[in-house]
Enzyme design. Structure first.
Site, PDB file in Angstrom:
ATOM      1  N   GLU B 284       0.835  -1.203   0.000  1.00 38.84           N
ATOM      2  CA  GLU B 284       0.000   0.000   0.000  1.00 38.84           C
ATOM      3  C   GLU B 284       0.869   1.253   0.000  1.00 38.84           C
ATOM      4  OE1 GLU B 284      -3.939  -0.502   1.846  1.00 38.84           O
ATOM      5  OE2 GLU B 284      -3.363   1.174   3.112  1.00 38.84           O
ATOM      6  N   GLU B 287       2.102   1.701  -3.409  1.00 34.19           N
ATOM      7  CA  GLU B 287       1.006   2.177  -4.257  1.00 34.19           C
ATOM      8  C   GLU B 287       0.773   3.677  -4.049  1.00 34.19           C
ATOM      9  OE1 GLU B 287      -2.769   0.278  -3.547  1.00 34.19           O
ATOM     10  OE2 GLU B 287      -3.767   1.439  -5.124  1.00 34.19           O
ATOM     11  N   CYS B 311      -8.320  -2.114   4.001  1.00 29.96           N
ATOM     12  CA  CYS B 311      -8.160  -3.305   4.850  1.00 29.96           C
ATOM     13  C   CYS B 311      -9.447  -3.715   5.539  1.00 29.96           C
ATOM     14  CB  CYS B 311      -7.145  -3.095   5.957  1.00 29.96           C
ATOM     15  SG  CYS B 311      -5.904  -1.924   5.596  1.00 29.96           S
ATOM     16  N   SER B 331      -7.386   1.949  -2.424  1.00 27.45           N
ATOM     17  CA  SER B 331      -6.178   1.181  -2.704  1.00 27.45           C
ATOM     18  C   SER B 331      -6.599  -0.162  -3.266  1.00 27.45           C
ATOM     19  CB  SER B 331      -5.396   0.984  -1.399  1.00 27.45           C
ATOM     20  OG  SER B 331      -4.500  -0.104  -1.544  1.00 27.45           O
ATOM     21  N   LYS B 370     -15.232  -9.926   7.505  1.00 27.75           N
ATOM     22  CA  LYS B 370     -14.200 -10.769   6.888  1.00 27.75           C
ATOM     23  C   LYS B 370     -14.768 -12.111   6.454  1.00 27.75           C
ATOM     24  CE  LYS B 370     -10.198  -8.309   7.388  1.00 27.75           C
ATOM     25  NZ  LYS B 370     -10.315  -7.373   8.440  1.00 27.75           N
ATOM     26  N   GLU B 373     -16.041 -11.213   3.206  1.00 32.68           N
ATOM     27  CA  GLU B 373     -14.933 -10.928   2.295  1.00 32.68           C
ATOM     28  C   GLU B 373     -14.320 -12.222   1.748  1.00 32.68           C
ATOM     29  OE1 GLU B 373     -11.321  -9.484   4.102  1.00 32.68           O
ATOM     30  OE2 GLU B 373     -10.896  -8.142   2.426  1.00 32.68           O
ATOM     31  N   GLU B 378     -13.853 -12.524  -6.026  1.00 27.98           N
ATOM     32  CA  GLU B 378     -12.491 -12.119  -6.421  1.00 27.98           C
ATOM     33  C   GLU B 378     -11.421 -12.828  -5.595  1.00 27.98           C
ATOM     34  OE1 GLU B 378     -15.471 -10.085  -6.031  1.00 27.98           O
ATOM     35  OE2 GLU B 378     -14.315  -8.591  -4.922  1.00 27.98           O
ATOM     36  N   CYS B 527     -10.320  -2.075  14.336  1.00 26.30           N
ATOM     37  CA  CYS B 527     -10.604  -3.508  14.526  1.00 26.30           C
ATOM     38  C   CYS B 527     -10.740  -3.887  15.990  1.00 26.30           C
ATOM     39  CB  CYS B 527      -9.508  -4.348  13.905  1.00 26.30           C
ATOM     40  SG  CYS B 527      -9.238  -3.968  12.177  1.00 26.30           S
TER      41      CYS B 527
END
Ligand code: FMN
Ligand code: SF4
Ligand code: SF4
Ligand code: SF4
Ligand code: SF4
Ligand code: FES
Lengths: 388, 597
Positions: B284, B287, B311, B331, B370, B373, B378, B527
């Site tokens: 990141e 990037e 994230c 990102s 998550k 996710e 993907e 988190c």
């Protein structure tokens, strides 16, 4: 028509053609304090059911230090058995707007709203016609107070003032916590003076004729006159404006069909008075107050069915947010069904009365707080009809 | 306006508090406990359950103590006959429309309704069981959340959470009276609405009406399967939260014990999401520098600034629904969990000589999003579903209890290698501002060759629980290859909780913000306050967890991601360099525009 012993009054509907916003024009020459004192002196209490002194409500809202304040006319008229506001809206809308404008002038508000029951949509064309006339006059008088009409959508609870604000704000119609009261934080959190349709008209007439004139009517605790919505087992189902302070017996003598066994006073959320108590129950704040609904029942009616209907209404119309009311209504409804079917013993009615007492003190708003009125008064007075 | 003091009496005990204080809080001050259900320290007042009612001398009505401010001279009774009767009635009423099969309920043992029923022993409840008249449904379509209306007490904590903290409003009140319920847009199932799967509603639901979808049995099956190599990764915030579900006070760091417990549970390799958090910083950070160069030097308008972190999968879904026109600002880096996933089934598999199809990849997350996710289409870059099962902190605690492990007395152990080494920069991913701090520690050093100019590497301005934090970093004396950044002032923003994220996004989309880099975490506090963390949650508990995270960071021997030797090694041996072709294949992703409702 039957024998007419009770004194008829024509304050709300009378002198309409002559009104022409004259009372408003004259009121604007007086100070807000004078107007408030006139109302305080008259002893007028709100006609929407809760009976809060109107002068005091206007005074409190006036005292709030806020650049923005609102006047709201509660025309949600959802109480079963009440239809007097519809008649007022229909026949004397000018008086409503004039009353609201005096209120706006008195408390220092520039904006008023009429919150109209969804089912009264058909009144809109006439109301708008009159509203245009009002706005012309306001302009002429140099009064900066505009009135808008907002529509309700059919939920009974949206007649409760704070649920009404929520509804006007585009939210779900759920009553708020109190305090703060509307006079401090109402619509959009601003000081708001909310009154019933009849309250505004009565205020107008008090300003027109003076408190002294008004005080001649009624009793110490229940001043003036009131429009009653009379329905049920009566040959004269209609609205009737009467002086306050009569007993139920006097009322029944005038409006009953000769076989009246009970009168439900104040709509589904009011009290049921049985024949044996007619003579010593006064209709008014010293006895049983009412927002106007008077339902007469004769001996052919089952009080179980009547109570059952009311409870079905409350179980459906509770907003559902608070536990005592949401679940309590269901328990009372299913509870009397179970007693009727013999699945619960008659003594279970005592359990339910205790539950109703909790609903009265622990519910968040007037809806849940008043279910105990019809429940306990009907169960106490017509126990046999509920059980067998 | 200065606040003045109010004197009142509660159960005849005098108490003085500031005006505006509720009766409930005033009572707490003199150690009088009043039960509550709808009140929650993170949420606005509802006053709907009524279980907190108290008697006020002279008042006709009982007062909801959570919703009623004190007034001078008030005399309050919290345990009078009338109060007790009302309170019992209310508990009985709630139970009468409740599917109270506690022994079969997921929340058995951690349920506020059960606690009340326990305290008041309402076993002689005479009221009718209303369940027979109810048509309750269970919605288990979401990969993250199960919504069971038969357990709902209509406290609306979830509704307030989703609207007030998350600005999502996936849940709302529908219907009225006996039919009133918590529902979604057109009563669609949770996976088909704007729900971000953040789980914040779960954290605040007092009952079993909203719970995570659990995958404990599937994980046990994988562990028992001899043919499978089960790897487990643990997210940064789990190690500072897990103890709470295993009898320890909030703020206990249990990293070593957790590793030991995972081994005892039978996981074959106990690895660390912190490793891939360090990797995230490399990817990141690179990037960001690349984007800055493209925009500032090459005037390339195909890349977008500000760049936003990616994230937090709840945040990603929020953005896909609410600001689909800003997806190019996200990102492209996968979350640490999803960087770890494909590496476990490629790099790790190769190194350990295990067939990828025999690896079962489990992650322990403070997060319910998550779970969702891991199931995104993907996330299959290894050729398999990259992460097979996601367990929350709470589910791990359940497994540890089921296995009879005496957690408190475990000897601490260390993570396995490879993909088990990490730095202090990784663990702070668990707190709001942590990704920003970790990225700065690395990027600043890459660009200038010097450490960030903060004492002990602690970048205090980006820490703490303020809803939206802003910071500026001026870059000076850069290395020659970063000449274009000389004197540049980087503008940074950090938001946690989606309502705060929305504030920042609104500003960005309206063009009133000129940030370069924005860190967003879906959950309050980051988190550490994730939707999979131990229940209850409150500002005090999250404060303790945050302190533990920064302690953990301070105690790590290495505190900068680029110095993690395993990170250095994986680039040398496998990935090449940050943002390489291979890195893009495995570690980066793309996003999907979704409807606004
Ligand atoms: C459930 C419920 C429904 C109500 N519906 C009405 C209504 O339809 N019209 C009305 O004027 N007041 C209604 N009220 C009373 C209002 O909350 C409020 O007290 C009234 O509008 C104040 O006006 P007043 O002081 O002029 O009576 C209702 C109250 C409750 C609790
Ligand atoms: S008393 Fe009934 S109507 Fe009033 S807030 Fe409670 S549930 Fe809603
Ligand atoms: S939600 Fe609570 S009270 Fe209800 S069944 Fe589950 S544990 Fe029991
Ligand atoms: S998981 Fe998050 S977004 Fe979904 S309903 Fe709950 S609070 Fe709202
Ligand atoms: S789902 Fe949970 S938080 Fe939401 S109203 Fe029901 S019990 Fe309360
Ligand atoms: S905790 Fe006060 S009403 Fe629910």
């Amino acid at each position: 028509m039957q024998n007419k012993n009770l004194k008829r009054v024509d304050l709300i509907f009378g002198e309409y053609a002559a009104e022409k916003y004259k009372t408003l024009q004259n009121a604007l020459k007086r100070s807000p304090e004078e107007i408030i004192n006139e109302l305080l002196d008259s002893g007028l209490k709100g006609r929407g059911g809760a009976g809060f002194p109107t002068g005091l409500k206007w005074k409190f809202t006036k005292q709030e230090n806020s650049a923005v304040k609102y006047v709201i006319c509660n025309a949600d008229e959802g109480e079963p058995g009440t239809f007097k506001d519809r008649e007022i809206l229909c026949r004397v809308p000018r008086k409503i707007f004039a009353g609201m404008a005096i209120c706006g002038y008195t408390i220092g508000a520039k904006q008023g709203f009429l919150y109209l029951r969804g089912e009264y949509r058909y009144l809109l064309p006439d109301l708008y016609k009159e509203l245009d006339i009002y706005h012309e006059h306001a302009k002429k008088f140099g009064l900066d107070f505009t009135i808008e009409i907002r529509m309700g959508s059919g939920a009974y609870i949206c007649g409760e003032e704070s649920a009404l604000f929520e509804s006007m704000e585009g939210k779900r119609g759920e009553p708020r916590n109190k305090p703060p009261y509307p006079t401090k934080a109402g619509y959009l959190g601003k000081p708001t003076c909310i009154n019933n349709v009849e309250t505004f008209v009565t205020s107008l007439m008090i300003i027109r004729h003076g408190a002294e004139y008004y005080k001649k009517l009624g009793t110490q605790d229940s001043r003036g006159s009131k429009v009653f919505s009379v329905s049920g087992d009566t040959p004269v189902a209609d609205i009737h404006e009467l002086e306050l302070g009569m007993t139920v017996q006097e009322f029944v003598d005038d409006f009953g069909d000769g076989d009246t066994k009970a009168v439900q006073i104040g709509g589904a959320s009011g009290m049921c008075v049985p024949r044996k108590k007619f003579a010593d129950t006064i209709i008014g704040y010293e006895g049983v107050p009412t927002g106007g609904s008077m339902m007469l029942f004769n001996s052919t009616r089952s009080m179980y069915n009547i109570l059952h209907d009311y409870l079905e209404f409350f179980a459906e119309e509770s907003c559902g947010q608070c536990t005592p009311c949401r679940v309590g209504c269901q328990q009372l409804l299913k509870g009397i069904e179970a007693v009727k079917r013999g699945e619960k013993k008659p003594e279970y009615l005592e359990t339910l009365k205790k539950l109703a007492a909790t609903m009265k003190t622990a519910s968040k708003c007037g809806l849940g707080q008043s279910v105990a009125n019809p429940f306990t008064s009907i169960v106490n007075n017509f126990r046999e009809e509920i059980i067998y | 306006m200065a606040k003045y003091e109010v004197n009142l009496k509660i159960n005849d005990i005098p108490v003085t508090v500031e005006e505006g204080t509720t009766i409930l809080d005033a009572a707490r001050k003199v150690n009088i406990h009043i039960p509550t259900l709808c009140a929650h320290p993170d949420l606005c007042v509802a006053g709907n359950c009524r279980v907190c009612v108290v008697e006020q001398k002279g008042a006709r009505l009982l007062q909801a103590s959570c919703a009623t401010p004190v007034s001078e001279g008030m005399e309050i009774y919290t345990n009078s006959k009338q109060v007790r009767t009302a309170r019992r009635h209310i508990i009985e009423l709630l139970l009468s429309e409740h599917n109270a099969d506690c022994t079969k309920c997921y929340k058995n043992g951690n349920c506020e309704l059960q606690d009340l029923a326990h305290d008041y022993r309402v076993s002689d409840n005479e009221l009718l069981d209303l369940l027979q008249f109810k048509n309750y449904t269970i919605d288990d379509f979401s990969p993250s959340i199960i919504k069971d209306d038969s357990k709902c007490i209509r406290c609306q904590r979830c509704v307030r959470t989703c609207a007030q903290l998350q600005h999502v409003s996936a849940l709302a009140v529908a219907y009225k009276g006996e039919h009133q319920k918590i529902s979604t847009f057109f009563e669609k199932p949770m996976h088909a609405v704007v729900c971000t799967n953040c789980g914040q509603c779960i954290n605040r639901c007092p009952t079993g009406a909203l719970v995570e979808k659990n995958y404990i049995d599937q994980v046990w099956d994988a562990i028992y399967d001899e043919g499978k190599h089960v790897v487990v990764q643990t997210a940064p915030a789990v190690r500072i939260g897990l103890g709470e579900d295993l009898g320890l006070a909030p703020g206990n760091r249990v990293t070593g014990k957790m590793v030991a417990a995972l081994r005892r549970l039978g996981f074959d390799s106990v690895l660390d999401t912190d490793f891939s958090a360090d990797l995230t910083i490399m990817e990141e950070g690179t990037e960001l520098l690349t984007r800055l160069k493209k925009v500032l030097v090459e005037k390339d308008d195909s890349v977008a600034l500000p760049m936003m972190t990616s994230c937090s999968p709840g945040w990603i879904k929020f953005q896909e629904h609410k600001y689909p026109n800003l997806l190019k600002n996200l990102s492209t880096c996968k979350s640490p969990q999803q960087m770890f996933g494909p590496l476990a089934k490629t790099f790790f598999a190769e190194k350990k000589n295990i067939k990828a199809e025999n690896i079962v990849s489990v992650s322990i997350m403070p997060c319910t999003a998550k779970k969702y996710e891991a199931e995104r289409p993907e996330m299959r870059d290894s050729g398999f579903q990259d992460v097979d099962y996601v367990l929350t902190t709470r589910e791990l605690a359940m497994m540890i209890k089921q296995a009879g492990i005496d957690f408190e007395h475990l000897e601490e152990e260390k993570y396995d290698s490879i993909m088990g080494e990490s730095t202090g920069a990784a663990v702070i991913f668990g707190a709001t501002g942590g990704v920003m701090e970790a990225a700065l520690r690395t990027a600043y050093e890459i660009v200038t060759g010097r450490e960030v100019p903060f004492k002990n590497l602690d970048i205090k301005p980006v820490r703490g629980f303020e809803g939206v934090k802003e910071a500026k970093v001026t870059i000076q004396d850069v290395k020659p290859e970063w000449g274009f950044l000389e004197g540049a002032e980087l503008k940074l923003a950090i938001a946690h909780g989606l309502a705060n994220a929305n504030k920042v996004m609104k500003a960005v989309s309206e063009g009133t913000a000129d940030y370069h880099f924005i860190e967003i975490m879906a959950c309050p506090g980051g988190c550490l306050g994730g939707g999979g963390q131990p229940i209850p949650t409150s500002p005090e508990i999250r404060q303790k967890r945050m302190e533990a995270i920064y302690e953990e960071d301070a105690n790590m021997p290495i505190r900068k991601s680029h110095e993690n030797p395993e990170i250095v090694a994986i680039y040398e041996e496998f990935l090449g360099e940050p943002n390489s072709h291979k890195a893009h294949e495995l570690l980066h992703t793309h996003y999907t525009k979704r409807k606004a409702y």
